[in-house]
Write an enzyme that holds these catalytic residues in place. Sequence first.
Site, mmCIF file in Angstrom:
data_model
loop_
_atom_site.group_PDB
_atom_site.id
_atom_site.type_symbol
_atom_site.label_atom_id
_atom_site.label_comp_id
_atom_site.label_asym_id
_atom_site.label_seq_id
_atom_site.Cartn_x
_atom_site.Cartn_y
_atom_site.Cartn_z
ATOM 1 N N LYS A 94 -13.724 -4.116 17.572
ATOM 2 C CA LYS A 94 -12.374 -4.544 17.950
ATOM 3 C C LYS A 94 -12.027 -4.228 19.402
ATOM 4 C CE LYS A 94 -10.702 -4.088 13.202
ATOM 5 N NZ LYS A 94 -9.614 -3.647 12.303
ATOM 6 N N ILE A 146 -4.964 -7.925 13.752
ATOM 7 C CA ILE A 146 -4.120 -7.774 14.936
ATOM 8 C C ILE A 146 -4.874 -7.095 16.067
ATOM 9 C CG2 ILE A 146 -1.971 -6.800 15.831
ATOM 10 C CD1 ILE A 146 -0.888 -6.928 12.936
ATOM 11 N N LEU A 147 -5.513 -5.964 15.770
ATOM 12 C CA LEU A 147 -6.205 -5.217 16.820
ATOM 13 C C LEU A 147 -7.398 -5.985 17.384
ATOM 14 C CD1 LEU A 147 -6.197 -1.447 15.782
ATOM 15 C CD2 LEU A 147 -5.269 -2.448 17.871
ATOM 16 N N PHE A 170 -6.298 3.031 13.718
ATOM 17 C CA PHE A 170 -6.409 4.038 12.660
ATOM 18 C C PHE A 170 -7.404 3.528 11.626
ATOM 19 C CE2 PHE A 170 -2.825 5.760 14.685
ATOM 20 C CZ PHE A 170 -2.587 7.036 14.183
ATOM 21 N N ASN A 204 0.846 -1.191 0.000
ATOM 22 C CA ASN A 204 0.000 0.000 0.000
ATOM 23 C C ASN A 204 0.884 1.245 0.000
ATOM 24 O OD1 ASN A 204 0.569 0.647 2.929
ATOM 25 N ND2 ASN A 204 -0.396 -1.362 3.131
ATOM 26 N N PRO A 255 -4.655 -11.968 9.308
ATOM 27 C CA PRO A 255 -5.184 -11.904 10.681
ATOM 28 C C PRO A 255 -5.381 -10.463 11.134
ATOM 29 C CG PRO A 255 -2.859 -12.525 10.692
ATOM 30 C CD PRO A 255 -3.308 -12.566 9.260
#
Length: 416
Positions: free
Chosen positions: A354, A320-321, A336, A222, A318
């Site tokens: 999350k 993460i947060l 973010f 990205n 996956p």
Amino acid sequence: MTISSSFVSQEDVFQDKKILLGVTGSVAAYKAVGLASRLVKRGAKVKVVLTKAGRQFITPLAFSSITLDEVCSSMFPESPPLAAHLHLSLARGADLILVYPATANIIAKMAHGLADDLLSTLLLAGGPPVVIAPAMNTSMYLQEVTQKNMSLLEERGVMFLGPEEGDLACGEYGVGRLIEEEKAIEEIDVLLRRSTQLKGKKFLITAGGTREPIDPVRFITNRSSGKMGKYLAEEALARGAEVIFLKAPMNVPPPVRSHLIEVETAQEMYQEALRVFPEVDVVVMAAAVSDFYPAEKVEEKISKKERKELTLTLLPTPDILAEMGKGKEKQFLVGFSAETDQALERAREKMRDKGLNMIVVNDISRKDIGFGSEFNQVTILHQDGGQRETPRAHKRLISRAIMDEIVARLSDLNSP
């Protein structure tokens, strides 16, 4: 820019602080004697660096009589113990460098990396926070080149005190007057208190953009430059935190003084982030982690001649947060959200799903902010419904606003 802080302790933060006071060739140089006296009375250990031009307005004896220490002026002093690497030892031994007053000349030198005397050389050597108090004629201050130099320094983290508007030494009235000693002390007091705001806290800050390999040459990635993550880490470090900096590939060097961990893929970042997660107090997930990865990595380069088309099967990486949100105990989680439409609604949904304490939202559809730009404009959302919007500003200033919000919320959590 005025220095500000969200919370202040009561003890005198000047006690035993080592302050390097640079005095340049301004008619306002005499005020630096009064400032030095105030600092010494507050318990600070003041070391004065007086430029050649500064000596035309004030003598070294005036300072040494107050600080009870030798005034430095030359890059090559006669005293052997002081001669070796003086600019490095002065810069690295200080808690704060304050240039009071600062002429247009020293500001220009700092902005462009010139180092032709002791003060400009130690400023280039870097180390502690730098605070500048400009003093000059209004026309000099308002010159486009001076304003650009100051903006450049501010983007690098240098903080400015004043100047004020008032009567000038030339007989004119206008902006450019050196900030008064008492006001300068108040501003520095706040800065020093801010430097201990996060003492004892351990941060995990991620940055950069992950890469998901297709073959040995190609990969999916990205547009993240890693700048925001770097600035956030530097801001946390400046406030006394310990920082684990978990970086994917990025376009800027990582912050010094952080514990660096380098990864490339989303899976690697997932493993490393979860490994250190139990030992940190705050997680700031500023990295742009790929949402998908190729189901199959080809071990040899894919040849264009052998294929008329290429179809990739992508699998989700996956989250993460989300994983951290399930297992968090004491941790404060910051995410973010980069969106092109319905940004706030989607960000609130992410924060809820999350288990985040805070999320930073930016509109990536705009060309003047975000990926690849030095500037950004964000909305900060809190779990309890609180919201703060920032103006468009340099990413370093945005990182300061984000860290202010984190500090305030941590303070609220720790309140009885």
